[in-house]
Scaffold this active site. Structure first.
Site, mmCIF file in Angstrom:
data_model
loop_
_atom_site.group_PDB
_atom_site.id
_atom_site.type_symbol
_atom_site.label_atom_id
_atom_site.label_comp_id
_atom_site.label_asym_id
_atom_site.label_seq_id
_atom_site.Cartn_x
_atom_site.Cartn_y
_atom_site.Cartn_z
ATOM 1 N N LYS A 91 0.855 -1.193 0.000
ATOM 2 C CA LYS A 91 0.000 0.000 0.000
ATOM 3 C C LYS A 91 0.886 1.237 0.000
ATOM 4 C CE LYS A 91 -1.709 2.849 2.699
ATOM 5 N NZ LYS A 91 -1.789 4.046 1.809
ATOM 6 N N GLU A 112 9.367 1.912 10.868
ATOM 7 C CA GLU A 112 10.328 3.028 10.835
ATOM 8 C C GLU A 112 9.509 4.310 10.832
ATOM 9 O OE1 GLU A 112 12.030 6.094 8.930
ATOM 10 O OE2 GLU A 112 12.756 4.653 7.442
ATOM 11 N N CYS A 140 12.620 11.275 7.517
ATOM 12 C CA CYS A 140 12.598 10.982 8.952
ATOM 13 C C CYS A 140 13.960 11.191 9.597
ATOM 14 C CB CYS A 140 12.135 9.550 9.191
ATOM 15 S SG CYS A 140 10.430 9.247 8.697
ATOM 16 N N GLU A 142 8.760 16.988 15.357
ATOM 17 C CA GLU A 142 9.181 16.757 13.976
ATOM 18 C C GLU A 142 8.496 17.769 13.063
ATOM 19 O OE1 GLU A 142 9.977 12.898 11.187
ATOM 20 O OE2 GLU A 142 8.008 13.001 12.167
#
Length: 460
Positions: free
Chosen positions: A137, A211, A245, A347
């Site tokens: 996906k 992750e 990331c 973040e």
């Protein structure tokens, strides 16, 4: 596509695993097929570079540099498969005990918008090498290279049903993680999505590799040339428009070179060419969406409101006609920040470098570890002993010294704390796409007579 489409894809993958030739294929044949896939990807490389740039807005120079490495993952896992050895275990008595590695079955791979094809290749190559079937996906924002890869796989000889694509959104992702016939989920995405996937897979004791988010600290010590460090910092912070990331987002800089570093980073940020991703002159493209750009701009303003100095960027750059509808944002430097500020803790996922001074090594390490995330980290120093010492003390799954974003198929990729669990790439990822079966063979010629032989001293 939604839950029903996921169910159909999983059913196709399950059928291909249980009745098709894939799981039972001779290992050497499967390894050769992975090598054919690698060659086929190289043959289609220019098409894939262009599709990726069109889909997620990364400059063609970045997509070319990144996707040129995708075949390496298929070749690496083909090599691991060809070299795989099964253990013979020691034991007492007339027994031969050995282990086999068995494919898990149907595996789900959920990929993000920022590096869709590379991240897919990391897990897909390991899953296929072990004989699993797969449902992928991709992000609903960036499905193009994933769909192109499906065509390449079919052309290389991957049987029908072995790799299935569902181009859905959140509903599809949730159903895939909860599906009872999916034995493993590999997910790259936000921390909350990873937490939900971990709960869903735990309910049925399925495996999960996640992750997730990051707030990568980069420690710059006073013995490094501040201009050299700023060049490295610009790459860490602004490649992929900061939508990574492991993007360098917290630059902890020794006070002795702090001003010189900030000046050099500002100058570099202001020289970065922002524009059309399809142009080879472009060094940074747009963000993925208006929503993401608006979020980043709000966080920049929050940083200013909390006392950080806007040293560069923060605005929408002036661009030629035809690009005004793109989600562009200038490379941004927020200087004189503190660890208490929102921009130093959350973040951002955009082209924003937050710069914070420090005075001692102990303080720098404490600041680096003072965060909920633990994916990557960087250390810039010419002191070899300090480099090793600090790298050992930083809580992160990956630490780069005098570099950033470096990756290889053999390097395990993954974090700790709220950055997730498990590893992509390396033998760790390869092994996690199979389960171990132990086989015990009695080799003695005499019959077993537990109830008649009272002199037997062990149960078995």
């Amino acid at each position: 596509m939604g839950a029903e489409d996921v169910d159909a894809a999983v059913a196709a993958a399950k059928s291909a695993f249980e009745t098709g030739p894939w799981a039972d294929m001779v290992r050497s044949d499967r390894a050769r097929l992975l090598l054919r896939i690698a060659d086929a990807i190289e043959d289609q490389s220019e098409r894939l570079y262009t599709l990726e740039a069109q889909n997620n807005g990364r400059p063609i120079t970045e997509t070319r540099a990144q996707l040129s490495r995708v075949p390496e993952w298929f070749r690496y896992n083909a090599g691991l498969l060809a070299a795989q050895r099964h253990s013979v275990l020691p034991g007492d008595g007339p027994y031969l005990t050995y282990q086999q590695r068995v494919p898990l079955g149907v595996c789900g791979i959920i990929t993000p918008f920022n590096h869709p094809l590379l991240i897919l290749a990391r897990s897909l190559s390991a899953a296929l090498a072990n004989g699993n079937t797969v449902v992928v996906k991709p992000s609903e924002l960036t499905p193009l290279t994933t769909l192109a890869l499906a065509e390449i796989l079919a052309g290389a000889g991957v049987p029908a049903g072995v790799v299935n694509i569902v181009t859905g959104g959140r509903e599809a992702g949730i159903r895939l993680t909860e599906h009872p016939d999916v034995a493993k989920i590999t997910l790259t995405g936000g921390t909350e999505a990873g937490r939900s996937a971990a709960v869903a897979t735990a309910a049925r004791f399925a495996r999960v590799t996640a992750e997730l988010g990051g707030k990568t600290p980069v420690i710059v010590f006073g013995d490094i040339d501040p201009v050299d460090a700023a060049e490295g910092a610009a790459f860490a912070a602004f490649v992929a428009a900061g939508q990574s990331c492991v993007a360098g987002s917290r630059f902890l800089v020794h006070r002795s070179i702090y001003d010189a570093f900030v000046d050099a980073l500002v100058q570099r940020a202001q020289r970065i060419t922002v524009g059309d991703p399809g142009s080879p002159q472009t060094q940074m493209g747009p963000l993925i969406s208006a929503r993401q750009r608006d979020k980043v701009r709000r966080l920049i303003q929050t940083g200013v409101d909390e006392g950080a100095r806007l040293a560069a960027g923060g605005d929408i750059p002036e661009l030629p006609d035809g690009l005004h509808d793109g989600f562009f944002l200038s490379p941004t430097v927020l200087a004189d920040a503190t660890m208490a500020m929102t921009v130093a803790r959350d973040e951002i996922f955009g082209p924003v470098a937050v710069v914070i001074p420090f005075d001692t090594e102990h303080e720098a390490v404490a600041m680096a570890n003072d965060n909920a995330f633990g994916l990557g980290a960087g250390v810039w120093t010419r002191d070899v002993a300090r480099a090793h010492r600090v790298a050992a003390r930083i809580t992160a799954g990956m630490v780069w010294v005098n570099d950033h974003h470096r990756l290889e198929p053999s390097l395990p990729w993954g974090g700790v704390k709220e950055s997730g669990s498990g590893k992509d790439a390396g033998t760790e990822s390869f092994d996690d796409f199979s389960w171990i079966k132990t086989v015990v063979v009695r080799t003695a010629s005499e019959p077993v007579d537990w109830y008649g032989n009272f002199g037997q001293r062990r149960l078995n």
